[in-house]
Design an enzyme around this catalytic site. Structure first.
Site, PDB file in Angstrom:
ATOM      1  N   LYS C  79      32.872  50.332  47.556  1.00 52.68           N
ATOM      2  CA  LYS C  79      31.992  50.927  48.562  1.00 52.68           C
ATOM      3  C   LYS C  79      30.733  51.416  47.850  1.00 52.68           C
ATOM      4  O   LYS C  79      30.816  51.966  46.741  1.00 52.68           O
ATOM      5  CB  LYS C  79      32.721  52.093  49.234  1.00 52.68           C
ATOM      6  CG  LYS C  79      31.983  52.729  50.398  1.00 52.68           C
ATOM      7  CD  LYS C  79      32.844  53.829  51.029  1.00 52.68           C
ATOM      8  CE  LYS C  79      32.174  54.499  52.226  1.00 52.68           C
ATOM      9  NZ  LYS C  79      33.008  55.550  52.817  1.00 52.68           N
ATOM     10  N   SER C 154      33.658  55.015  57.758  1.00 57.20           N
ATOM     11  CA  SER C 154      32.433  54.565  57.133  1.00 57.20           C
ATOM     12  C   SER C 154      32.625  53.507  56.045  1.00 57.20           C
ATOM     13  O   SER C 154      31.676  52.864  55.641  1.00 57.20           O
ATOM     14  CB  SER C 154      31.718  55.765  56.525  1.00 57.20           C
ATOM     15  OG  SER C 154      32.463  56.290  55.431  1.00 57.20           O
ATOM     16  N   SER C 178      37.615  57.765  56.947  1.00 53.42           N
ATOM     17  CA  SER C 178      36.757  56.614  56.630  1.00 53.42           C
ATOM     18  C   SER C 178      37.433  55.490  55.864  1.00 53.42           C
ATOM     19  O   SER C 178      36.843  54.437  55.678  1.00 53.42           O
ATOM     20  CB  SER C 178      35.525  57.083  55.851  1.00 53.42           C
ATOM     21  OG  SER C 178      34.616  57.688  56.726  1.00 53.42           O
TER      22      SER C 178
END
Ligand SMILES: [Mg+2]
Ligand SMILES: [Zn+2]
Lengths: 96, 497, 500
Positions: C79, C154, C178
């Protein structure tokens, strides 16, 4: 509840956020709605409850006073928007 | 008529090797900006702080010396504001639970009478220093420059009660802090390098005809970094507030606290630009740092390694060695090492007064001239004590003792510590031993009179000064003789005819 | 054999045995990215040469007979919120468009030490704020099961990449769900470890007391392997806990005897989609059939979790994001004349709406006069939420329930209603507030073919229990073996490579 425009502007100024007029209007409504929603916490009796700042409650996490290598200046400045190769540069700070 | 009300916020840089939350050096290094930084003190995304245990230890030591209470539980808070020398947009500090509070310092106002002022300490907390902004002085509005070498240096902020009553007292408090903190070895207190600096909160309580008092608005003078500037700035500010009060009659109710800077070149304080909004620092507990507990055992360990405070030492030197307050202050203000040197000399020779004379005059002078530190001063306390003792026992004149002292120091830069045997050797070598044999003195006098008929005639003709030359010649032969005794016996001999 | 179609655990074992080379595995995934990421848009940055160099390095090491790390040769996607020295770390924000950290996050050091191959950097909601990927400043990631729908967020790109078999495993970060929410919406495994289990050093902070890095994988085995590789104490993170890391992969296949599973009635209340509820009930039946005992429990304060979360996370975020001021790194406006203007304009230009909204909310909650009413109040309720779990875990070993109230929603469906978006995290948020570990595993599909996740929660540092429980379900079902159509079809159309 819609937040007063002055409140939004004051908070934006504290947070150093330049907002467009449209954003100010949007946030008046949205932040107002969020604050209305979080008002549900008022119904919880927390008079006997201590605040919980950390997810895991540790104490006394320390390091020894030992030197570690610092970054080279070029690495420290590498991401800066403006430098003279030695210092970070910013628009003149006016004092006095 | 008015009373002056002053409180100080003193910032002390702790002498750790590394910064408070990262392993970068705390060395003062303005010539090489931005070389003592890392992701943590640059506030880079993703970097996290870890507390330096030594910073807390030194901070506790500081607070104990100020007779503060130590909190058993303390924590870190973020103080939020935007400034280019503050890379994270917040300063890690302590807000509602400082690690110490409620202490005091006694400020000696008159050394002779022992009159003192007790200055309360509201709190002392730990925090990280900011970096340094350098402004374009040309007036052309060029960019300001930011150096983050200093960012993250550990500071203790000490907030006093508004107990100070004059500019001089403000200066003295700062001096007392300087002396105390260098004694404890918690800070080098180098003021040029900003290791000790303060903000002064000043206002006046003006006496009214009806017996009440009216307070003038409080002014905070920022960033005073010398004793002299502190006294100057406060002196100026007192006068300025008095004049302003007479002109406008404005009181504390009419104006909020304001901030002023001090311009040492002009000797005046000046308004700093008012912020657009009242400061709202939005303090909250730092989620990246764990709270700290301080146990009684930990406190005891720190207490046990603490030396006497300068104030206590001054009192003890006066009581134990009969020093004048002035001498005690001169010695103690030289720092812990000179004080313990003195103490050893005084203990060794048994005469505090003489030991004080030697240390404050001879030792300090030679240290200064030869650029020697007291730790490596070649005449160690037992040797100096022995020298002082020989004078007391009249084995050596004071003049000869000084000669031996200088001889022990030698001419070279590197001198090994002197030994007691060396004293004896120098005395023998130079014939400095006191001659107590009156027969020997009389014999030498007879010989000198014999050889100097002219001087004898002059003296007998009434020229008193002529005796000086005769004494000089006798002393040349008998270096250890007491000059007063020689003079007395010459005069007696010549007067007898 | 298409290497991308193997489950991550299978791939991991084959790499360990030397049956396949890292270059082959890495190449297959890099090719898949070229073929399919034009549709999925999971990656922000892929450096093909760098990835292959690492793969070659590991293969060479193995050829020389040198010992290799536990993830040797496994490609892993990161990420874009995790710092890797010299690589972009934009947080999908314009603010950090050009930022390249001069250091490695702790997890990146661990991955390098484990001989993993860093495959690329994945898209996300800006600064990890969001639940749909729509808050990315660069691109919207698609749900591989339905490209018109959100993959969740996210950690949108990390979840979508694994679901679309563009990476066998990946790392995300979970502040309010997330990792678990996108794992659930994408039909893969995603885990949030106990707060303090994985170092946050080098994780760009959103809300420091809630953030935690965790693994995604197509199966529980690879999830366990990745967690084992990144867990453990780090002296650079004061909130990292110094506790040994159990060998998760070794105990994984030992089923738990006498397992007591708590089912919170609050997790099955109004707002839960009936298809989701049905799948979760079926999953609970699987456990019952394996001898587990199901017990009704209550988490009475869970209804306050969203309000509590947004106040705490917003407050911390308003502070954590103050460092983006255009001075030392990040975007600086061209327009400003004064310093104050520079701050406000740089931040105003470079932050997206959701980031601004949370900074505004947090600034307000911490400001003078509101601090006790909002921030401190939320901290007190947070403790009540934690105590709910403490009470529950005194009775049961695991708490089970849905991950999300509905399956993946349409892109654009909630963008104009932030509160509705926030409510999609209702089941995941309490674990962050309490600091406990949680995992999302696939447990079925809707009629329309969208994946549904089962959430399992455990007491602090019981990741081992959580993984073994998850594996019990996985062995009995085949939901994790299903692949979205995009994997077999692949459009091959890739417009432009969004290389920041
Ligand atoms: Mg301060
Ligand atoms: Zn540093």
């Amino acid at each position: 509840m819609s937040l007063p425009r002055e409140t939004v502007l004051k908070v934006a100024s504290l947070a150093r956020l330049q907002l467009t007029d449209a954003e100010v209007e949007m946030f008046r409504g949205q932040l107002g709605a969020i604050l209305d929603y979080v008002a549900m916490l008022d119904e919880v009796d927390v008079s006997q409850v201590a605040p919980m700042v950390h997810a895991i409650e540790l104490t006394n996490v320390t390091r020894a006073d030992d030197l570690r290598p610092s970054l080279a200046r070029s690495d420290a400045l590498a991401n800066a928007p403006k430098t003279d190769g030695k210092y970070f540069l910013v628009p003149a700070i006016i004092e006095g | 008529m008015y009373d002056v009300i002053i409180g100080l916020e003193v910032h002390v840089q702790l002498q750790t090797r590394t910064k408070i939350f990262c392993g970068c050096s705390t060395a003062f290094n303005p010539d090489q900006p931005n070389v003592q930084t890392c992701p943590v003190c640059l506030g880079l995304p993703g970097a996290l702080p870890v507390m330096n245990a030594e910073a807390l230890r030194l901070a506790i030591k500081t607070a104990l010396a100020l007779d503060c209470q130590i909190a058993p539980y303390t924590k870190w808070d973020r103080k939020q504001y935007f400034y280019p020398d503050l890379p994270k947009g917040y300063q890690i500090s302590q807000y509602d639970l400082p690690f110490s509070f409620d202490g005091h310092v006694d400020l000696e106002l008159n050394a002779e009478t022992g009159d003192f002022r007790r200055v309360g300490i509201i709190r002392a907390h730990l925090e990280e220093d900011a970096g340094k902004n350098l402004h374009d002085e040309s007036g052309r509005g060029r960019d300001s420059m930011v150096d983050l070498n200093r960012a993250g240096t550990p500071l203790v902020e000490i907030v006093t009660q508004p107990d100070l009553r004059s500019a001089e007292e403000a200066r003295k408090l700062l001096q007392e802090m300087h002396s105390l903190l260098t004694y404890l070895e918690v800070s080098d207190c180098n003021m040029q390098e900003g290791s000790l600096r303060c903000d002064a909160n000043v206002n006046l309580h003006v006496h009214q005809h009806d017996g009440t008092k009216v307070a003038t608005p409080i002014v905070e003078i920022k960033n005073l970094n010398s004793f002299r500037f502190t006294e100057q700035a406060v002196t100026y500010e007192i006068q300025r507030q008095w004049e302003e009060f007479q002109r406008t009659g404005k009181t504390i109710k009419d104006a909020p606290k304001s901030t002023r800077g001090f311009d040492p070149d002009r000797g005046v304080t000046y308004t700093m630009r008012e912020k657009e909004e009242a400061a709202d620092y939005r303090y909250f507990p730092d989620p990246d740092l764990a709270p700290v507990t301080i146990s009684p055992e930990q406190l005891q360990a720190i207490r046990s390694e603490m030396c006497e405070t300068p104030a206590a030492l001054r009192k003890r030197f006066q009581a134990e060695f009969q020093l004048s307050p002035y001498d005690a202050a001169v010695i103690v203000d030289q720092g812990q090492l000179v004080a313990s040197y003195f103490e050893e000399v005084a203990g060794g020779c048994g005469d505090g007064k003489q030991a004080a004379n030697w240390v404050t005059q001879d030792v300090l002078r030679e240290m200064k001239e030869r650029r020697l530190a007291i730790e490596t001063f070649p005449v160690r306390p037992p040797v100096l004590a022995s020298l002082i003792q020989r004078v007391a026992r009249k084995q050596l004149t004071i003049k000869s003792a000084r000669e031996v002292f200088l001889a022990l120091l030698g001419a070279n830069e590197e001198v090994p510590p002197a030994t007691l045997e060396q004293i004896d050797a120098i005395i023998a070598d130079r014939g400095l031993a006191v001659v107590q044999d009156d027969g020997a003195i009389d014999a030498a006098i007879a010989a000198v009179i014999e050889k100097n008929p002219k001087a004898v005639a002059d003296f007998q003709a009434g020229k008193q000064a002529a005796v000086g030359a005769l004494i000089g010649q006798v002393m040349k032969q008998l270096k250890g003789a007491d000059a007063a005794t020689v003079k007395e016996r010459i005069v007696a001999k010549l007067s007898a005819g | 054999m298409n290497l991308c179609e193997l489950s991550a655990g299978d791939l991991w074992r084959r790499l360990q045995s030397g049956e396949v080379s890292s270059v082959a595995v890495t190449t297959a995934h890099l090719d898949a990215i070229v073929a399919r990421d034009g549709d999925v848009r999971a990656f922000l940055h892929v450096d093909r040469d760098a990835a292959l160099r690492q793969a070659e390095g590991v293969d060479a090491k193995r050829r020389r007979g040198e010992p290799v790390g536990m993830l040797a040769g496994m490609p892993v996607a990161l990420k874009d919120v995790i710092c890797s020295r010299g690589e972009p770390a934009t947080c999908a924000s314009k603010m950090l468009q050009t930022f390249r950290p001069p250091y490695d996050a702790h997890v990146v050091e661990r991955l390098r030490a484990a001989d993993a191959v860093l495959l690329g950097r994945t898209n996300m909601d800006e600064f990890a704020m969001g639940s749909s990927s729509e808050n990315s400043a660069y691109q919207v990631t698609r749900n591989p099961w339905d490209l018109e729908r959100t993959p969740g967020g996210s950690s949108s790109g990390s979840a979508a990449a694994v679901a679309a078999r563009l990476a066998p495993i990946s790392l995300g970060s979970d502040t309010g769900g997330s990792i678990r929410q996108p794992a659930g919406l994408c039909g893969i495994v995603g885990m949030k470890p106990t707060y303090g289990r994985v170092s946050r050093y080098g994780l760009i902070a959103y809300a420091s007391s809630l953030d935690q890095i965790g693994p995604f994988a197509t199966d529980v085995t690879a999830t366990a392997a990745l967690l084992e590789a990144i867990s453990g104490y780090d002296s650079r993170d004061s909130t990292s806990v110094n506790q040994p890391v159990p060998p998760y992969t070794q105990t994984l296949d030992q089923p738990l005897q006498g397992l007591k599973i708590g089912v919170a009635r609050e997790f099955f209340a109004d707002g839960l989609d009936s298809e989701v509820a049905a799948c979760v009930r079926t999953a609970l039946d699987v456990y019952r059939s394996l001898g587990a005992e199901l017990r009704d429990i209550t988490l009475p304060h869970s209804k306050y979790s969203i309000a509590t979360y947004y106040l705490i996370a917003g407050s911390e975020a308003s502070s954590n994001l103050a460092r983006y001021d255009g001075v030392h790194y990040g975007h600086r406006t061209e327009a400003a004349k004064s310093l104050t203007e520079m701050y406000a304009a740089s931040r105003g230009e470079a932050f997206g709406a959701e980031v601004k909204r949370r900074i505004m909310l947090g600034t307000y909650a911490l400001s003078s006069g509101y601090y006790d009413q909002y921030y401190v109040k939320a901290l007190r309720v947070r403790r009540l939420i934690r105590q709910d779990f403490d009470r529950a875990f005194a009775d049961v070993d695991i708490v089970a329930g849905p991950v999300t109230p509905t399956a993946a929603f349409q892109l654009g469906e909630k963008t104009n209603d932030p509160l509705a978006m926030y409510l999609s995290d209702i089941y995941t948020i309490s674990a962050n507030l309490a600091g406990i570990p949680g995992i999302s595993i696939p447990c079925g599909f809707t009629q329309a073919g969208l994946p549904i996740g089962l959430q399992l929660l455990a007491p602090p540092f019981e990741e081992d229990r959580l993984l073994r429980t998850a594996r019990m379900h996985e062995r009995e079902t085949d939901w994790h073996t299903r692949r979205p159509q995009v994997v077999s079809e692949g459009s091959g159309v890739r417009t432009e490579k969004p290389d920041t």
